[in-house]
Scaffold this motif. Structure first.
Motif, PDB file in Angstrom:
ATOM      1  N   VAL A 131      22.901 -38.064  -8.281  1.00  0.00           N
ATOM      2  CA  VAL A 131      23.353 -37.271  -9.429  1.00  0.00           C
ATOM      3  C   VAL A 131      22.276 -37.241 -10.514  1.00  0.00           C
ATOM      4  O   VAL A 131      21.993 -36.182 -11.102  1.00  0.00           O
ATOM      5  CB  VAL A 131      24.671 -37.831  -9.981  1.00  0.00           C
ATOM      6  N   SER A 132      21.653 -38.395 -10.780  1.00  0.00           N
ATOM      7  CA  SER A 132      20.615 -38.441 -11.816  1.00  0.00           C
ATOM      8  C   SER A 132      19.463 -37.508 -11.477  1.00  0.00           C
ATOM      9  O   SER A 132      19.031 -36.690 -12.313  1.00  0.00           O
ATOM     10  CB  SER A 132      20.101 -39.874 -11.983  1.00  0.00           C
ATOM     11  N   LEU A 133      18.954 -37.621 -10.251  1.00  0.00           N
ATOM     12  CA  LEU A 133      17.825 -36.784  -9.856  1.00  0.00           C
ATOM     13  C   LEU A 133      18.240 -35.332  -9.698  1.00  0.00           C
ATOM     14  O   LEU A 133      17.452 -34.423  -9.997  1.00  0.00           O
ATOM     15  CB  LEU A 133      17.229 -37.313  -8.547  1.00  0.00           C
ATOM     16  N   MET A 134      19.466 -35.095  -9.236  1.00  0.00           N
ATOM     17  CA  MET A 134      19.955 -33.722  -9.089  1.00  0.00           C
ATOM     18  C   MET A 134      19.966 -33.010 -10.433  1.00  0.00           C
ATOM     19  O   MET A 134      19.486 -31.872 -10.563  1.00  0.00           O
ATOM     20  CB  MET A 134      21.357 -33.730  -8.491  1.00  0.00           C
ATOM     21  N   SER A 138      17.409 -30.040 -11.332  1.00  0.00           N
ATOM     22  CA  SER A 138      18.073 -28.761 -11.592  1.00  0.00           C
ATOM     23  C   SER A 138      17.704 -28.246 -12.979  1.00  0.00           C
ATOM     24  O   SER A 138      17.481 -27.043 -13.166  1.00  0.00           O
ATOM     25  CB  SER A 138      19.588 -28.923 -11.481  1.00  0.00           C
ATOM     26  N   LEU A 139      17.631 -29.155 -13.959  1.00  0.00           N
ATOM     27  CA  LEU A 139      17.261 -28.748 -15.317  1.00  0.00           C
ATOM     28  C   LEU A 139      15.819 -28.244 -15.355  1.00  0.00           C
ATOM     29  O   LEU A 139      15.540 -27.198 -15.963  1.00  0.00           O
ATOM     30  CB  LEU A 139      17.441 -29.930 -16.269  1.00  0.00           C
ATOM     31  N   ILE A 140      14.913 -28.979 -14.732  1.00  0.00           N
ATOM     32  CA  ILE A 140      13.506 -28.552 -14.717  1.00  0.00           C
ATOM     33  C   ILE A 140      13.363 -27.204 -14.027  1.00  0.00           C
ATOM     34  O   ILE A 140      12.671 -26.294 -14.519  1.00  0.00           O
ATOM     35  CB  ILE A 140      12.636 -29.618 -14.020  1.00  0.00           C
ATOM     36  N   ASN A 217      21.780 -28.941  -2.306  1.00  0.00           N
ATOM     37  CA  ASN A 217      22.769 -28.567  -3.327  1.00  0.00           C
ATOM     38  C   ASN A 217      22.180 -28.218  -4.681  1.00  0.00           C
ATOM     39  O   ASN A 217      22.908 -27.756  -5.559  1.00  0.00           O
ATOM     40  CB  ASN A 217      23.765 -29.726  -3.508  1.00  0.00           C
ATOM     41  N   MET A 218      20.892 -28.434  -4.858  1.00  0.00           N
ATOM     42  CA  MET A 218      20.292 -28.256  -6.177  1.00  0.00           C
ATOM     43  C   MET A 218      20.393 -26.813  -6.669  1.00  0.00           C
ATOM     44  O   MET A 218      20.546 -26.565  -7.875  1.00  0.00           O
ATOM     45  CB  MET A 218      18.826 -28.691  -6.147  1.00  0.00           C
TER      46      MET A 218
END
Length: 343
Positions: A131-134, A138-140, A217-218
């Motif tokens: 979840v943290s890396l997702m 996703s934000l970047i 899923n990203m």
């Protein structure tokens, strides 16, 4: 009025006849359904009609969602190996007690059902990193795709494409890449390096389980964040540029606060989905090596269906525990959405 002023009637074309033929079944169905609906309206009034319209969906929902929940709970308070509830003895909370019995809950080896707690531990590790890396990636990605770059439409489609694939297909693709004689190891050997047995090392297995899940899923979460970025008024950025505000300050003071409602939705949705992870990891690693990538849903599946002795009661109890966790996360999601709507 002169005869010459009368407009001639337009000829009936083949397209008009085709449209009329296509509309005929719909008109017939509407005519047939009109009779019972008019009868119901006369009997119960127009205020009750919405309930009749949603009744088929509620019957379907009750039969395939609500009823199985009660059956699952009934299985969780019974024992034995028989399939039918009538043949299973009532044991009360014995299955839950068996799952919860541990000398040290932080050490799965001290638990009576150590596979259940290893599944919980592995799921917690997976959820935290995935979840943290997702959210970060996703934000970047959303920030980059929101800029005016060349081939922006192509990149948006490319990032979203893995979401359209079946999780099993995604896992098979990456398994083909990561096998001992797979594409990645072939490249390493071609460069004079040694093969890496990705599915033998527990740390590598967990890494690739997280990586493949993010890759698959990203795109969905990137789309949510991209929609939030595009909803931010451009006037705010123009005013910040005129004031000479630094880009990093613009991000922390304008972009992130206004994007935060979308971020909360992404975090909650990603949490719910990651807790339920099963199919892609099961196909990719099979839960191995050992139990290194066995998550809670795979424990339920193995205990209830694929083990030599199928313990339906224990699997049902574990699924009830998982259901409670998902229910709490769903309430959190509803609270986030309500707060977003009110804000």
């Amino acid at each position: 009025m002169a005869l010459n002023d009368v407009a001639p009637s337009e000829p009936v074309t083949l397209t008009d006849r085709a449209k009329a033929a296509a509309a005929w079944p719909i008109k017939l169905l509407a005519t047939v359904l009109d009779v019972p609906f008019r009868f119901l309206q006369r009997m119960f009034g127009i205020g009750a009609m919405p309930y009749f319209f949603i009744l088929p969906n509620m019957i379907f929902f009750g039969t395939f969602v609500v009823l199985p929940l009660f059956i699952n709970f009934a299985f969780s308070v019974t024992g034995g190996t028989n399939l039918f509830l009538a043949d299973r003895p009532y044991v009360g909370a014995e299955q839950y007690e068996f799952l919860a019995t541990c000398a040290n809950h932080f050490d799965p080896a001290t638990c009576r059902e150590d596979r259940f707690w290893r599944g919980i531990y592995n799921t917690m590790v997976f959820v935290f990193f995935q979840v943290s890396l997702m959210v970060l990636f996703s934000l970047i990605t959303a920030l980059i795709l929101n800029r005016d770059i060349r081939y922006r439409g192509f990149y948006r489609a490319a990032f979203f494409f893995p979401v359209l694939l079946s999780p099993v297909v995604v896992a098979l693709i990456w398994k083909w890449i990561l096998l001992r004689d797979g594409v990645l190891n072939a490249g390493l050997v071609g460069m004079g390096l040694d093969r890496i047995l990705f599915f033998v090392d527990p740390q590598w297995s967990m890494f690739w389980a997280i990586f493949v899940s993010i890759w698959a899923n990203m795109g969905f979460y990137t789309l949510i964040l991209l929609a939030g970025l595009q909803a931010i008024p451009p006037d705010l950025y123009e005013a910040a540029e005129m004031d000479g505000t630094k880009p990093e300050r613009v991000f922390w003071r304008i972009t992130l606060p206004l994007l935060w409602p979308n971020m909360l939705v992404v975090i909650v949705l990603a949490l719910i989905k990651s807790v339920q992870v099963f199919d892609e990891v099961f196909v990719l690693t099979g839960g191995g090596p050992g139990t290194a990538t066995q998550f809670i849903v795979q424990y339920i599946y193995t205990t209830g269906f694929s083990s030599q002795v199928q313990n339906f009661g224990l699997a049902a109890a574990a699924s009830v525990v998982l259901g409670v966790v998902l229910f709490v996360l769903t309430l959190l999601q509803l609270a986030v959405v309500r707060r977003r709507d009110q804000g």
